[in-house]
Design a protein around this motif. Sequence first.
Motif, PDB file in Angstrom:
ATOM      1  N   LEU A 122      -6.136   7.828   2.956  1.00 24.63           N
ATOM      2  CA  LEU A 122      -5.697   6.443   2.925  1.00 24.63           C
ATOM      3  C   LEU A 122      -6.733   5.522   3.559  1.00 24.63           C
ATOM      4  CD1 LEU A 122      -1.941   6.976   3.903  1.00 24.63           C
ATOM      5  CD2 LEU A 122      -2.833   6.385   1.657  1.00 24.63           C
ATOM      6  N   ALA A 123      -7.382   5.986   4.618  1.00 25.14           N
ATOM      7  CA  ALA A 123      -8.387   5.170   5.292  1.00 25.14           C
ATOM      8  C   ALA A 123      -9.620   4.941   4.430  1.00 25.14           C
ATOM      9  CB  ALA A 123      -8.793   5.830   6.612  1.00 25.14           C
ATOM     10  N   ALA A 124      -9.825   5.820   3.420  1.00 24.60           N
ATOM     11  CA  ALA A 124     -11.008   5.713   2.557  1.00 24.60           C
ATOM     12  C   ALA A 124     -10.777   4.794   1.357  1.00 24.60           C
ATOM     13  CB  ALA A 124     -11.419   7.108   2.067  1.00 24.60           C
ATOM     14  N   ILE A 125      -9.583   4.226   1.226  1.00 28.11           N
ATOM     15  CA  ILE A 125      -9.327   3.291   0.131  1.00 28.11           C
ATOM     16  C   ILE A 125     -10.186   2.046   0.340  1.00 28.11           C
ATOM     17  CG2 ILE A 125      -7.586   1.836  -0.971  1.00 28.11           C
ATOM     18  CD1 ILE A 125      -5.483   3.889  -0.202  1.00 28.11           C
ATOM     19  N   PRO A 126     -11.007   1.670  -0.640  1.00 26.66           N
ATOM     20  CA  PRO A 126     -11.926   0.529  -0.459  1.00 26.66           C
ATOM     21  C   PRO A 126     -11.231  -0.757  -0.033  1.00 26.66           C
ATOM     22  CG  PRO A 126     -12.506   1.750  -2.437  1.00 26.66           C
ATOM     23  CD  PRO A 126     -11.218   2.330  -1.929  1.00 26.66           C
TER      24      PRO A 126
END
Length: 333
Positions: free
Chosen positions: A256-260
Motif C-alpha cells: 500500500l505504501a508503494a502506491i504512487p
Amino acid sequence: MTTALLEIEDLSVVFGKGERAFRAVDQVSMTLNAQDVLAVVGESGSGKSVTMMALMGLLPSTANISAKTLRFNGMDLQTMSKKQKRQIIGKDVSMIFQDAMTSLNPSFTVEMQITEVLKTHLGLKGAAAHQRCVELLELVEIPDAKNRLKVYPHQLSGGMSQRVMIAMALACEPKLLIADEPTTALDVTVQAQIMDLLRRLQQERQMAMILITHDLGLVAENAHNVAVMYAGQVVERSVVPQIFKQPAHPYTEALLAAIPELSIGQARLHSLPGVVPSQYDRPSGCLLSPRCPYVHEACQQPVPLQASPFGQVRCVYPDISAVKRPETMGVSA
C-alpha cells in the motif's frame, strides 16, 4: 450454512526433486462463495498464477501438487477422474489468461477458437455454434460481430483480443471465472473498459470471480475479499475496504505504501530492502523476516495464519497498526 463454491486448503506446488526442488506454492488456503469476487495480489513470482493453474490442472508433469482440500461446488477435484475434471474445467470453471495477444492461437480464426469451446463442452455445431459465437462477441461489446468472427488474432488490437478471450471464457456460462492479470499490456483507457465489462458481466451472470492482479486500484474497485501472497504463501486474508485502512501484515502495508498516489511529494516510492527469497535462501521462519521493519526473535520460527482484525494474517503481530517501529521497540531491523 452456505457451502463455499471453492475450497482450497493447504495447497502446495513443488517443481523438481531433491536439492533442486522449488516450492512455488506453500500451503495456500482460500475460500470463495458464489457471486463473490476474490482478489489475489502480490508481486511477480509470489505464486498467484501457479495456484490457479494448479486448480485448473494446467501445470506440467514436473509439478508435484498436493492439497488437504481442493473442492469445487462440493466436488473433490483430487479424487475425480480426468474425464470428469474435463467436464468441469473450461465449462463451470474458466480462466482468462495473461496477455491475450499470445494466448490466442494465431493459426485459427476467432470463430474456430470459440467454436472449439462450444463443441467440447456443449456439443454445439454448425449454425447453432455460429449464432452462439455472434452472441458472445456482442456480449463483450465487439462491434460488427459477424465479420469479426472471420479474422485471425493478428488482425485484432490488444483490447479486442482480450474481449475475445473473455467471450471464450464465458461461452459455457461458468460459475467461477479466474481473471489472471486481465489488463496486462493494455493502455489505461482500454484497461478501464475491460474491467468495467468484467464487473458488469460478473454481476449480471452472478458469477464468482478470482481477480489476479498487481493493481491495488482494481482491488479497491472490484473485489470483496483479498488474499495477499508473498513467496508462495498467503500472508494475509482480509476484506475490502478494511485492508486499505488497516493492513495486518507488514508486506501488505509495504504494498500500500508503494502506491504512487500515496507518495506524492516524496523523492522516491517506498520499497522494502532486499529481495524475495529464492529456493536456496528461504528463511526457516517468516519468509519476510530478512526484509521486515518489525522483525522480532519470534519471527525466526514458522508463523501460522492467525486471526487478525478483519481476517487472518501470517505474522507474530496480529495487528501491526498497534506495533511501534523497531527503533522504539529495541529490536533489530
